[in-house]
Design a protein around this motif. Sequence first.
Motif, PDB file in Angstrom:
ATOM      1  N   SER A  51      30.539 -19.176  31.413  1.00 29.01           N
ATOM      2  CA  SER A  51      29.446 -20.124  31.581  1.00 29.01           C
ATOM      3  C   SER A  51      28.947 -20.640  30.235  1.00 29.01           C
ATOM      4  O   SER A  51      28.508 -21.781  30.125  1.00 29.01           O
ATOM      5  CB  SER A  51      28.288 -19.456  32.335  1.00 29.01           C
ATOM      6  OG  SER A  51      28.698 -19.047  33.628  1.00 29.01           O
ATOM      7  N   GLN A  52      29.010 -19.793  29.204  1.00 26.38           N
ATOM      8  CA  GLN A  52      28.593 -20.189  27.858  1.00 26.38           C
ATOM      9  C   GLN A  52      29.670 -19.786  26.859  1.00 26.38           C
ATOM     10  O   GLN A  52      30.077 -18.625  26.820  1.00 26.38           O
ATOM     11  CB  GLN A  52      27.257 -19.534  27.472  1.00 26.38           C
ATOM     12  CG  GLN A  52      26.736 -19.983  26.105  1.00 26.38           C
ATOM     13  CD  GLN A  52      25.466 -19.274  25.683  1.00 26.38           C
ATOM     14  OE1 GLN A  52      25.187 -18.161  26.119  1.00 26.38           O
ATOM     15  NE2 GLN A  52      24.665 -19.920  24.845  1.00 26.38           N
ATOM     16  N   ASP A  93      29.480 -24.452  23.510  1.00 26.36           N
ATOM     17  CA  ASP A  93      28.031 -24.549  23.656  1.00 26.36           C
ATOM     18  C   ASP A  93      27.299 -24.219  22.363  1.00 26.36           C
ATOM     19  O   ASP A  93      26.304 -24.859  22.027  1.00 26.36           O
ATOM     20  CB  ASP A  93      27.550 -23.597  24.759  1.00 26.36           C
ATOM     21  CG  ASP A  93      28.135 -23.954  26.116  1.00 26.36           C
ATOM     22  OD1 ASP A  93      27.791 -25.027  26.627  1.00 26.36           O
ATOM     23  OD2 ASP A  93      28.956 -23.168  26.631  1.00 26.36           O
ATOM     24  N   GLU A 119      25.329  -8.318  31.588  1.00 22.05           N
ATOM     25  CA  GLU A 119      26.191  -9.495  31.468  1.00 22.05           C
ATOM     26  C   GLU A 119      27.674  -9.122  31.457  1.00 22.05           C
ATOM     27  O   GLU A 119      28.061  -8.020  31.072  1.00 22.05           O
ATOM     28  CB  GLU A 119      25.843 -10.281  30.201  1.00 22.05           C
ATOM     29  CG  GLU A 119      24.543 -11.045  30.305  1.00 22.05           C
ATOM     30  CD  GLU A 119      24.336 -12.013  29.163  1.00 22.05           C
ATOM     31  OE1 GLU A 119      23.778 -13.107  29.410  1.00 22.05           O
ATOM     32  OE2 GLU A 119      24.718 -11.689  28.018  1.00 22.05           O
ATOM     33  N   ASP A 174      29.640 -14.485  31.859  1.00 20.54           N
ATOM     34  CA  ASP A 174      28.420 -15.159  31.407  1.00 20.54           C
ATOM     35  C   ASP A 174      28.632 -15.799  30.036  1.00 20.54           C
ATOM     36  O   ASP A 174      28.168 -16.912  29.781  1.00 20.54           O
ATOM     37  CB  ASP A 174      27.263 -14.152  31.336  1.00 20.54           C
ATOM     38  CG  ASP A 174      26.952 -13.551  32.691  1.00 20.54           C
ATOM     39  OD1 ASP A 174      26.467 -14.291  33.565  1.00 20.54           O
ATOM     40  OD2 ASP A 174      27.223 -12.346  32.883  1.00 20.54           O
ATOM     41  N   LYS A 175      29.344 -15.079  29.167  1.00 23.15           N
ATOM     42  CA  LYS A 175      29.567 -15.561  27.801  1.00 23.15           C
ATOM     43  C   LYS A 175      31.005 -15.274  27.377  1.00 23.15           C
ATOM     44  O   LYS A 175      31.605 -14.297  27.829  1.00 23.15           O
ATOM     45  CB  LYS A 175      28.613 -14.873  26.811  1.00 23.15           C
ATOM     46  CG  LYS A 175      27.137 -15.190  26.966  1.00 23.15           C
ATOM     47  CD  LYS A 175      26.316 -14.472  25.892  1.00 23.15           C
ATOM     48  CE  LYS A 175      24.858 -14.912  25.910  1.00 23.15           C
ATOM     49  NZ  LYS A 175      24.131 -14.342  27.066  1.00 23.15           N
ATOM     50  N   ARG A 206      34.957 -14.529  36.214  1.00 29.14           N
ATOM     51  CA  ARG A 206      33.924 -15.415  35.707  1.00 29.14           C
ATOM     52  C   ARG A 206      33.033 -14.584  34.793  1.00 29.14           C
ATOM     53  O   ARG A 206      32.640 -13.460  35.132  1.00 29.14           O
ATOM     54  CB  ARG A 206      33.076 -16.017  36.830  1.00 29.14           C
ATOM     55  CG  ARG A 206      33.774 -17.085  37.626  1.00 29.14           C
ATOM     56  CD  ARG A 206      34.187 -18.276  36.782  1.00 29.14           C
ATOM     57  NE  ARG A 206      33.049 -18.924  36.145  1.00 29.14           N
ATOM     58  CZ  ARG A 206      33.153 -19.866  35.223  1.00 29.14           C
ATOM     59  NH1 ARG A 206      34.362 -20.248  34.779  1.00 29.14           N
ATOM     60  NH2 ARG A 206      32.088 -20.421  34.703  1.00 29.14           N
TER      61      ARG A 206
END
Length: 263
Positions: free
Chosen positions: A200-201, A226, A95, A167-168, A165
């Motif tokens: 994204s999260q 989130d 990730e 993932d978290k 970008r």
Amino acid sequence: MYQEERMRAIIDYLEAHKRISVEDICSLFEVSRDTARRDLVKLEEQQAIIRTRGGALLPAAPFERIQNYNERLLSVSEEKQQIGRIAAGLVRPGERVILDSSTTVQACAERWTAGDTYVITNSINQADVLSSKPNVSVHLLGGQLHKEHRFVYGISVAETLSRYRADKAFIGTGGIADGGLFAVYEEEGRIKERMMQQASQVIVLADHFKFGKSNYYRFGSWSDVDLLITDLLPEPELLEQLRQHGVEVLTTQDYEKKESEEQ
């Protein structure tokens, strides 16, 4: 009940419930609306309350002195350590993860175990901690250094972040209150805001002492978040706001219970 006793009781009620109406005073103390209003007028003259239409609020507390980063590290609580451990356990191999410059996020970095991960951060402390972890690539964002709180900020940081970008994103906060997430410094808040946009999260790490605090700069709303990892659930009103916006809330107690059940 004498007026002085009633006024003290009104302040006690405000400290517990944040606001009080004239109707509340009439019901609680069995007095007329005129008496309730006189109590509020006198409390306002003493600068103990702020009168509103139909009631009163406590005045905002003055901002407390903010400790520098190293001072805050000396007082990292067991609750923050547990929050960091849970956060680190959410990272999966491969990730791309953004870390901000908070001490609770550092607790996550210290417990990092996932390999083959790529970390983007504006914190010289997070970069230093992760530099000793095997199979973790670290990109330290370049910009102006805030020496006291050990984070990098500025236009160049925001522009570089916009190209990534992730993932978290793990985000700490100076306060959680009506309207969202707050930071003490605008420079720090603007970078956190950009970090949240690039992931994204978005996972917020905060102990319960941050609930109800609204610092100088609001950098995020509930729709940006989130997951909130904390040690205790917030007050019902705040918890309902979170749930209405789809924010999942995970407490250290819930996590420990789940772990024990799985063993």
